[in-house]
Design a protein around this motif. Structure first.
Motif, short mmCIF file in Angstrom:
data_model
loop_
_atom_site.label_atom_id
_atom_site.label_comp_id
_atom_site.label_asym_id
_atom_site.label_seq_id
_atom_site.Cartn_x
_atom_site.Cartn_y
_atom_site.Cartn_z
N GLU A 3 3.94 -9.08 5.76
CA GLU A 3 3.00 -8.41 5.66
C GLU A 3 2.97 -7.83 7.22
O GLU A 3 3.74 -8.26 8.21
N LYS A 5 0.71 -6.43 10.39
CA LYS A 5 -0.25 -6.35 10.30
C LYS A 5 -0.87 -5.71 12.36
O LYS A 5 0.39 -6.16 12.78
N ASN A 27 -2.84 0.21 -0.36
CA ASN A 27 -3.71 -0.70 -0.07
C ASN A 27 -3.99 -1.78 1.45
O ASN A 27 -2.64 -1.97 1.83
N MET A 28 -4.66 -1.61 2.07
CA MET A 28 -4.91 -2.30 3.61
C MET A 28 -6.14 -2.55 3.38
O MET A 28 -6.75 -2.79 2.97
N THR A 29 -6.20 -3.39 4.82
CA THR A 29 -7.61 -4.42 4.51
C THR A 29 -7.76 -3.52 6.65
O THR A 29 -6.39 -3.73 7.06
N SER A 31 -10.14 -4.38 9.82
CA SER A 31 -11.13 -5.12 10.33
C SER A 31 -11.21 -4.56 11.80
O SER A 31 -10.90 -3.99 12.50
N GLU A 61 -3.99 -4.77 8.12
CA GLU A 61 -3.00 -5.98 7.54
C GLU A 61 -2.82 -4.62 6.06
O GLU A 61 -3.83 -4.50 5.05
N LEU A 62 -1.58 -5.34 6.05
CA LEU A 62 -0.76 -4.80 4.80
C LEU A 62 0.32 -5.59 4.18
O LEU A 62 1.48 -6.23 5.48
#
Length: 109
Positions: A3, A5, A27-29, A31, A61-62
């Protein structure tokens, strides 16, 4: 699996995400966050939610294969830097297990 971050400047998110996607990391988040640290920026503000917050940050994050970590960290660093204090920080952690939400099946590792 690993991960990654990253806490980065919000104005650098689009450049970083664009380059990550071009490199095949889709694919990632992302925020919005607030934080505090060693740097006391002139543009610091007092958060309405937290009394000690002094800067806006974006959290990216990924999860990637361990062989891709250096490539992702390089992209984030190159596209995220301004050469000024407070550009951010990147953490890399082990991911022990991954499960799909829809059926509970274990993926990867």
């Amino acid at each position: 699996m690993k991960e990654i971050k990253a806490f980065i400047r919000p104005n650098k998110v689009n450049d970083i995400v664009h380059h990550l996607k071009d490199a095949g990391f889709e694919n990632m988040t992302i925020s919005s966050a607030e934080g505090t640290g060693k740097l006391q920026d002139e543009a610091a503000f007092v958060s309405q939610k937290f009394s000690i917050t002094d800067s806006e940050v974006a959290k990216l994050e990924l999860v990637v294969n361990k062989n891709d970590v250096d490539k992702v960290v390089h992209i984030i660093s190159e596209q995220g830097k301004t050469l000024n204090p407070g550009d951010g920080i990147i953490y890399v952690s082990d991911v022990n297990q991954i499960y799909r939400v829809k059926d509970g099946l274990k993926n990867g590792n």
